[in-house]
Design a protein around this motif. Structure first.
Motif, short mmCIF file in Angstrom:
data_model
loop_
_atom_site.label_atom_id
_atom_site.label_comp_id
_atom_site.label_asym_id
_atom_site.label_seq_id
_atom_site.Cartn_x
_atom_site.Cartn_y
_atom_site.Cartn_z
N PRO A 1 0.83 -1.21 0.00
CA PRO A 1 0.00 0.00 0.00
C PRO A 1 0.87 1.26 0.00
O PRO A 1 1.84 1.36 0.74
CB PRO A 1 -0.80 -0.12 1.30
N VAL A 2 0.52 2.22 -0.86
CA VAL A 2 1.19 3.52 -0.90
C VAL A 2 0.10 4.60 -0.89
O VAL A 2 -1.07 4.32 -1.15
CB VAL A 2 2.09 3.70 -2.14
N GLU A 3 0.52 5.82 -0.60
CA GLU A 3 -0.40 6.96 -0.64
C GLU A 3 0.07 7.93 -1.72
O GLU A 3 1.24 8.29 -1.77
CB GLU A 3 -0.45 7.67 0.70
N VAL A 4 -0.84 8.34 -2.58
CA VAL A 4 -0.53 9.31 -3.62
C VAL A 4 -1.17 10.63 -3.23
O VAL A 4 -2.37 10.70 -2.92
CB VAL A 4 -1.06 8.87 -5.00
N ASP B 1 -5.47 8.81 -12.11
CA ASP B 1 -4.87 9.97 -12.77
C ASP B 1 -3.64 10.38 -11.96
O ASP B 1 -3.76 11.04 -10.93
CB ASP B 1 -5.88 11.11 -12.84
N ILE B 2 -2.47 9.99 -12.42
CA ILE B 2 -1.22 10.31 -11.74
C ILE B 2 -0.49 11.37 -12.57
O ILE B 2 -0.31 11.19 -13.77
CB ILE B 2 -0.32 9.07 -11.58
N ARG B 3 -0.07 12.46 -11.91
CA ARG B 3 0.58 13.58 -12.61
C ARG B 3 1.99 13.80 -12.06
O ARG B 3 2.29 13.42 -10.94
CB ARG B 3 -0.24 14.85 -12.39
N PRO B 4 2.84 14.49 -12.84
CA PRO B 4 4.20 14.77 -12.37
C PRO B 4 4.27 15.66 -11.13
O PRO B 4 5.30 15.73 -10.49
CB PRO B 4 4.86 15.44 -13.58
N THR B 5 3.20 16.34 -10.77
CA THR B 5 3.21 17.16 -9.55
C THR B 5 2.83 16.35 -8.32
O THR B 5 2.82 16.88 -7.22
CB THR B 5 2.23 18.34 -9.67
N ASP B 6 2.53 15.06 -8.50
CA ASP B 6 2.11 14.21 -7.39
C ASP B 6 3.32 13.65 -6.65
O ASP B 6 4.43 13.59 -7.18
CB ASP B 6 1.25 13.05 -7.89
N VAL C 1 6.87 12.03 -8.41
CA VAL C 1 6.51 11.35 -9.65
C VAL C 1 7.19 12.04 -10.83
O VAL C 1 7.12 13.25 -10.97
CB VAL C 1 4.98 11.32 -9.84
N GLU C 2 7.86 11.25 -11.66
CA GLU C 2 8.45 11.76 -12.90
C GLU C 2 7.55 11.49 -14.10
O GLU C 2 7.39 12.33 -14.96
CB GLU C 2 9.82 11.14 -13.15
N ASP D 1 2.56 2.05 -14.91
CA ASP D 1 3.87 2.17 -14.28
C ASP D 1 4.08 3.62 -13.89
O ASP D 1 3.99 4.52 -14.73
CB ASP D 1 4.98 1.73 -15.23
N ILE D 2 4.37 3.84 -12.61
CA ILE D 2 4.61 5.18 -12.08
C ILE D 2 6.09 5.25 -11.71
O ILE D 2 6.54 4.59 -10.79
CB ILE D 2 3.74 5.44 -10.83
N SER D 3 6.84 6.04 -12.46
CA SER D 3 8.26 6.22 -12.21
C SER D 3 8.44 7.42 -11.28
O SER D 3 7.95 8.52 -11.57
CB SER D 3 8.99 6.44 -13.53
N ALA D 4 9.16 7.21 -10.16
CA ALA D 4 9.31 8.27 -9.17
C ALA D 4 10.72 8.27 -8.59
O ALA D 4 11.39 7.24 -8.58
CB ALA D 4 8.28 8.09 -8.05
N VAL D 5 11.14 9.43 -8.12
CA VAL D 5 12.48 9.62 -7.53
C VAL D 5 12.32 9.91 -6.05
O VAL D 5 11.50 10.74 -5.65
CB VAL D 5 13.20 10.79 -8.22
N ARG D 6 13.13 9.24 -5.24
CA ARG D 6 13.09 9.44 -3.80
C ARG D 6 13.61 10.82 -3.45
O ARG D 6 14.66 11.25 -3.92
CB ARG D 6 13.90 8.38 -3.06
N LEU D 7 12.86 11.53 -2.60
CA LEU D 7 13.26 12.85 -2.14
C LEU D 7 14.03 12.71 -0.85
O LEU D 7 13.65 11.95 0.04
CB LEU D 7 12.05 13.74 -1.89
N ASP D 8 15.14 13.42 -0.72
CA ASP D 8 15.91 13.45 0.50
C ASP D 8 15.43 14.63 1.31
O ASP D 8 15.66 15.77 0.93
CB ASP D 8 17.41 13.58 0.22
#
Length: 109
Positions: A9-12, A71-76, A87-88, A101-108
């Motif tokens: 489970p994840v939260e968008v 509906d997944i957007r790059p601002t999510d 989200v990229e 497929d939702i490609s995303a980068v981990r934020l530090d």
């Protein structure tokens, strides 16, 4: 892939830009999908030299079942455990309307 593999489970959250008293954009995030059941595919971190100061870049692909209202957007952002991912891109795998497929980068942070 089978739907039985969507076990994480994840939260968008969706970001909405607002301006503060000084005219700067700030983002307010509201939950869009909680929980969204996904399969997580991690990749090794890569070291990069970015202007925003991040030195480690970890790209993660979250795979979710396709639905018409997804509906997944790059601002999510995607929250998985205690990590937040930006989200990229979001693509319909093979154009078959079965998996996203939702490609995303981990934020530090």
């Amino acid at each position: 892939m089978r739907a039985g593999q969507l076990t994480t489970p994840v939260e968008v959250k969706r970001g909405t830009a607002t301006r503060d008293d000084y005219g700067n954009n700030t983002y307010v995030y509201a939950s869009q999908y909680n929980p969204l059941m996904v399969k997580v595919n991690t990749s090794p971190s890569t070291t990069v030299d970015e202007s925003d100061g991040r030195s480690q870049r970890q790209v993660v692909t979250f795979t979710a079942a396709f639905t018409d209202d997804l509906d997944i957007r790059p601002t999510d952002t995607v929250t998985w455990g205690s990590d937040v991912f930006e989200v990229e891109s979001s693509t319909d795998r093979l154009g078959l309307r079965q998996w996203v497929d939702i490609s995303a980068v981990r934020l530090d942070r």
